[in-house]
Design a protein around this motif. Sequence first.
Motif, PDB file in Angstrom:
ATOM      1  N   MET A   1       0.842  -1.195   0.000  1.00  0.00           N
ATOM      2  CA  MET A   1       0.000   0.000   0.000  1.00  0.00           C
ATOM      3  C   MET A   1       0.873   1.239   0.000  1.00  0.00           C
ATOM      4  SD  MET A   1      -2.835   1.237   2.800  1.00  0.00           S
ATOM      5  CE  MET A   1      -3.834  -0.195   2.466  1.00  0.00           C
ATOM      6  N   ALA A   2       0.548   2.224  -0.826  1.00  0.00           N
ATOM      7  CA  ALA A   2       1.331   3.452  -0.872  1.00  0.00           C
ATOM      8  C   ALA A   2       1.151   4.243   0.415  1.00  0.00           C
ATOM      9  CB  ALA A   2       0.899   4.294  -2.072  1.00  0.00           C
ATOM     10  N   SER A   3       2.222   4.881   0.844  1.00  0.00           N
ATOM     11  CA  SER A   3       2.196   5.679   2.056  1.00  0.00           C
ATOM     12  C   SER A   3       1.728   7.084   1.754  1.00  0.00           C
ATOM     13  CB  SER A   3       3.611   5.715   2.671  1.00  0.00           C
ATOM     14  OG  SER A   3       3.694   6.698   3.668  1.00  0.00           O
ATOM     15  N   SER A   4       1.151   7.746   2.741  1.00  0.00           N
ATOM     16  CA  SER A   4       0.741   9.136   2.585  1.00  0.00           C
ATOM     17  C   SER A   4       1.786  10.081   3.145  1.00  0.00           C
ATOM     18  CB  SER A   4      -0.603   9.364   3.290  1.00  0.00           C
ATOM     19  OG  SER A   4      -0.485   9.060   4.684  1.00  0.00           O
ATOM     20  N   THR A   5       2.988   9.564   3.414  1.00  0.00           N
ATOM     21  CA  THR A   5       4.055  10.381   3.978  1.00  0.00           C
ATOM     22  C   THR A   5       4.352  11.561   3.069  1.00  0.00           C
ATOM     23  OG1 THR A   5       5.042   8.419   4.962  1.00  0.00           O
ATOM     24  CG2 THR A   5       6.441  10.361   4.766  1.00  0.00           C
ATOM     25  N   THR A   6       4.517  12.724   3.679  1.00  0.00           N
ATOM     26  CA  THR A   6       4.873  13.925   2.929  1.00  0.00           C
ATOM     27  C   THR A   6       6.387  14.033   2.865  1.00  0.00           C
ATOM     28  OG1 THR A   6       2.871  15.061   3.649  1.00  0.00           O
ATOM     29  CG2 THR A   6       4.682  16.431   2.820  1.00  0.00           C
ATOM     30  N   HIS A   7       6.905  14.306   1.676  1.00  0.00           N
ATOM     31  CA  HIS A   7       8.348  14.413   1.486  1.00  0.00           C
ATOM     32  C   HIS A   7       8.693  15.807   0.984  1.00  0.00           C
ATOM     33  CE1 HIS A   7       8.940  10.028   1.867  1.00  0.00           C
ATOM     34  NE2 HIS A   7       7.779   9.940   1.251  1.00  0.00           N
ATOM     35  N   ALA A   8       9.769  16.361   1.494  1.00  0.00           N
ATOM     36  CA  ALA A   8      10.246  17.651   1.009  1.00  0.00           C
ATOM     37  C   ALA A   8      10.830  17.484  -0.388  1.00  0.00           C
ATOM     38  CB  ALA A   8      11.308  18.204   1.961  1.00  0.00           C
ATOM     39  N   CYS A 202      19.751  13.260  -3.165  1.00  0.00           N
ATOM     40  CA  CYS A 202      20.246  13.850  -4.411  1.00  0.00           C
ATOM     41  C   CYS A 202      19.125  13.948  -5.445  1.00  0.00           C
ATOM     42  CB  CYS A 202      21.394  13.023  -4.975  1.00  0.00           C
ATOM     43  SG  CYS A 202      22.898  13.127  -3.973  1.00  0.00           S
ATOM     44  N   PHE A 203      19.101  15.049  -6.196  1.00  0.00           N
ATOM     45  CA  PHE A 203      18.120  15.187  -7.272  1.00  0.00           C
ATOM     46  C   PHE A 203      18.696  14.750  -8.613  1.00  0.00           C
ATOM     47  CE2 PHE A 203      20.148  19.448  -7.249  1.00  0.00           C
ATOM     48  CZ  PHE A 203      20.431  19.632  -8.600  1.00  0.00           C
ATOM     49  N   ALA A 204      20.031  14.607  -8.669  1.00  0.00           N
ATOM     50  CA  ALA A 204      20.664  14.169  -9.919  1.00  0.00           C
ATOM     51  C   ALA A 204      21.913  13.368  -9.601  1.00  0.00           C
ATOM     52  CB  ALA A 204      21.017  15.368 -10.797  1.00  0.00           C
ATOM     53  N   LEU A 205      22.199  12.423 -10.476  1.00  0.00           N
ATOM     54  CA  LEU A 205      23.435  11.641 -10.444  1.00  0.00           C
ATOM     55  C   LEU A 205      24.208  12.002 -11.698  1.00  0.00           C
ATOM     56  CD1 LEU A 205      21.803   8.206  -9.553  1.00  0.00           C
ATOM     57  CD2 LEU A 205      22.739   9.899  -7.950  1.00  0.00           C
ATOM     58  N   ILE A 206      25.455  12.412 -11.527  1.00  0.00           N
ATOM     59  CA  ILE A 206      26.222  12.969 -12.635  1.00  0.00           C
ATOM     60  C   ILE A 206      27.504  12.168 -12.811  1.00  0.00           C
ATOM     61  CG2 ILE A 206      27.414  15.022 -13.483  1.00  0.00           C
ATOM     62  CD1 ILE A 206      25.318  16.651 -11.867  1.00  0.00           C
ATOM     63  N   TYR A 207      27.713  11.685 -14.023  1.00  0.00           N
ATOM     64  CA  TYR A 207      28.838  10.808 -14.322  1.00  0.00           C
ATOM     65  C   TYR A 207      29.613  11.316 -15.544  1.00  0.00           C
ATOM     66  CZ  TYR A 207      26.098   7.302 -11.642  1.00  0.00           C
ATOM     67  OH  TYR A 207      25.377   6.620 -10.691  1.00  0.00           O
ATOM     68  N   PRO A 208      30.722  12.019 -15.364  1.00  0.00           N
ATOM     69  CA  PRO A 208      31.640  12.160 -16.493  1.00  0.00           C
ATOM     70  C   PRO A 208      32.139  10.764 -16.869  1.00  0.00           C
ATOM     71  CG  PRO A 208      32.232  13.632 -14.670  1.00  0.00           C
ATOM     72  CD  PRO A 208      31.216  12.671 -14.144  1.00  0.00           C
ATOM     73  N   ALA A 228      18.359   6.027 -13.512  1.00  0.00           N
ATOM     74  CA  ALA A 228      17.257   6.974 -13.343  1.00  0.00           C
ATOM     75  C   ALA A 228      15.991   6.283 -12.879  1.00  0.00           C
ATOM     76  CB  ALA A 228      17.009   7.719 -14.658  1.00  0.00           C
ATOM     77  N   VAL A 229      15.619   5.170 -13.516  1.00  0.00           N
ATOM     78  CA  VAL A 229      14.354   4.524 -13.175  1.00  0.00           C
ATOM     79  C   VAL A 229      14.434   3.845 -11.809  1.00  0.00           C
ATOM     80  CG1 VAL A 229      14.738   2.231 -14.236  1.00  0.00           C
ATOM     81  CG2 VAL A 229      12.441   3.231 -14.208  1.00  0.00           C
ATOM     82  N   ASP A 230      15.606   3.326 -11.442  1.00  0.00           N
ATOM     83  CA  ASP A 230      15.757   2.710 -10.128  1.00  0.00           C
ATOM     84  C   ASP A 230      15.584   3.709  -9.002  1.00  0.00           C
ATOM     85  OD1 ASP A 230      16.303   0.254 -11.215  1.00  0.00           O
ATOM     86  OD2 ASP A 230      18.459   0.324 -10.860  1.00  0.00           O
ATOM     87  N   ASN A 231      16.048   4.948  -9.251  1.00  0.00           N
ATOM     88  CA  ASN A 231      16.147   5.922  -8.164  1.00  0.00           C
ATOM     89  C   ASN A 231      15.232   7.124  -8.328  1.00  0.00           C
ATOM     90  OD1 ASN A 231      18.525   4.737  -6.621  1.00  0.00           O
ATOM     91  ND2 ASN A 231      19.345   4.850  -8.702  1.00  0.00           N
ATOM     92  N   GLN A 232      14.566   7.224  -9.482  1.00  0.00           N
ATOM     93  CA  GLN A 232      13.627   8.304  -9.765  1.00  0.00           C
ATOM     94  C   GLN A 232      14.274   9.669  -9.579  1.00  0.00           C
ATOM     95  OE1 GLN A 232      10.507   6.701  -7.146  1.00  0.00           O
ATOM     96  NE2 GLN A 232       9.335   6.154  -8.965  1.00  0.00           N
ATOM     97  N   VAL A 233      15.427   9.815 -10.222  1.00  0.00           N
ATOM     98  CA  VAL A 233      16.189  11.063 -10.233  1.00  0.00           C
ATOM     99  C   VAL A 233      16.640  11.334 -11.660  1.00  0.00           C
ATOM    100  CG1 VAL A 233      17.029  10.844  -7.855  1.00  0.00           C
ATOM    101  CG2 VAL A 233      18.366   9.861  -9.737  1.00  0.00           C
ATOM    102  N   ARG A 287       7.727   9.916  -8.279  1.00  0.00           N
ATOM    103  CA  ARG A 287       7.729   9.229  -6.991  1.00  0.00           C
ATOM    104  C   ARG A 287       6.329   9.062  -6.405  1.00  0.00           C
ATOM    105  NH1 ARG A 287      13.310  11.569  -4.120  1.00  0.00           N
ATOM    106  NH2 ARG A 287      14.701  10.678  -5.710  1.00  0.00           N
ATOM    107  N   LYS A 288       5.418   9.943  -6.785  1.00  0.00           N
ATOM    108  CA  LYS A 288       4.030   9.768  -6.350  1.00  0.00           C
ATOM    109  C   LYS A 288       3.308   8.746  -7.217  1.00  0.00           C
ATOM    110  CE  LYS A 288       3.514  14.379  -4.325  1.00  0.00           C
ATOM    111  NZ  LYS A 288       2.920  15.740  -4.485  1.00  0.00           N
ATOM    112  N   GLY A 289       3.593   8.788  -8.522  1.00  0.00           N
ATOM    113  CA  GLY A 289       2.924   7.868  -9.425  1.00  0.00           C
ATOM    114  C   GLY A 289       3.373   6.426  -9.252  1.00  0.00           C
ATOM    115  N   ILE A 290       4.651   6.236  -9.028  1.00  0.00           N
ATOM    116  CA  ILE A 290       5.227   4.908  -8.785  1.00  0.00           C
ATOM    117  C   ILE A 290       6.001   5.030  -7.469  1.00  0.00           C
ATOM    118  CG2 ILE A 290       6.650   3.038  -9.714  1.00  0.00           C
ATOM    119  CD1 ILE A 290       6.300   4.309 -12.493  1.00  0.00           C
ATOM    120  N   PRO A 291       5.334   4.843  -6.324  1.00  0.00           N
ATOM    121  CA  PRO A 291       5.888   5.250  -5.025  1.00  0.00           C
ATOM    122  C   PRO A 291       6.910   4.276  -4.427  1.00  0.00           C
ATOM    123  CG  PRO A 291       3.696   4.386  -4.724  1.00  0.00           C
ATOM    124  CD  PRO A 291       3.938   4.382  -6.210  1.00  0.00           C
TER     125      PRO A 291
END
Length: 314
Positions: A1-8, A202-208, A228-233, A287-291
Amino acid sequence: MASSTTHAPVLKQPVKLACVQLAAGPDKTANLLHAADKVREAASAGAKIVVLPECFNSPYGCDHFPSYAETLLPSPPSRDQSPSFHALSAMARDNGVYLIGGSIPELATTTTTGPGESEVKKTYYNTSLTFSPTGELLTTHRKVHLFDIDIPGKFRFRESDVLSPGNKLTMVDLPEYGRVGIAICYDVRFPELAMIAARKGCFALIYPGAFNMTTGPLHWQLLARARAVDNQVYVALCSPARDMSAGYHAWGHSLVVDPMAQVLVEAEEKEAVVVAELDGNKIEEARKGIPLRDQRRFDVYPDVSQGKVNFEEP
């Protein structure tokens, strides 16, 4: 069941990120000047986060690492010790951008003293430097996983013949935007680094990176989309441009992928500056659509982000 937790939100405001895909020749000074021109071009396109490729100041290859290596510690090094350090700092400051300076070969020396003699040990790393818009060094990342592969009949390479690995996971706070995770090339194949960085906000993962003509078509885009799909970033991979006259032939195809694993922008093999806008709402929508973040079963398996993680070099 999806949680209703609020995330910043992990990304405070939209930001444009640019990957600068350029080719490096044997002249380090020319490479640095060329990189400066391209960083200026990226900033002119509105980018506030600019990424350079792996080994942007030198040809890529074990034969080249020692001769192009620069001393980075103590920081800041002298201009003679590390012209690339000072060039990167100036690029960030002159353009008012966060600059993830690809990577450069690093030389670290230690002196041991024995009975009647001393010995200097040289250690080489593949190191990324990140600078603030004021030119301040924010963090360094030494490539953790060395590129040692052998695909029979196709490709063989052993970075460990020359380089030593770094020993920490790297994240850096960009105060106006949020936190990004930084790693180098082969590090992208190890999902633990990405999972930990994402779970630490982190909002992004950056790889030179500099994938080759064998692994590039197989896995370059696939790995970016997987992280990206594993971590939704957001995930950005920045490659050198392809130079068929060089000893190492890079795949190119620098790209930015969104939190739903859609490719937002991708270069071809030639020199290019590709720019994408990153939007925190897209992360939250994914993250809300696929929590995933609220459905993980840490009662069944451990949370790798809560284990022993090195955030500083030992």
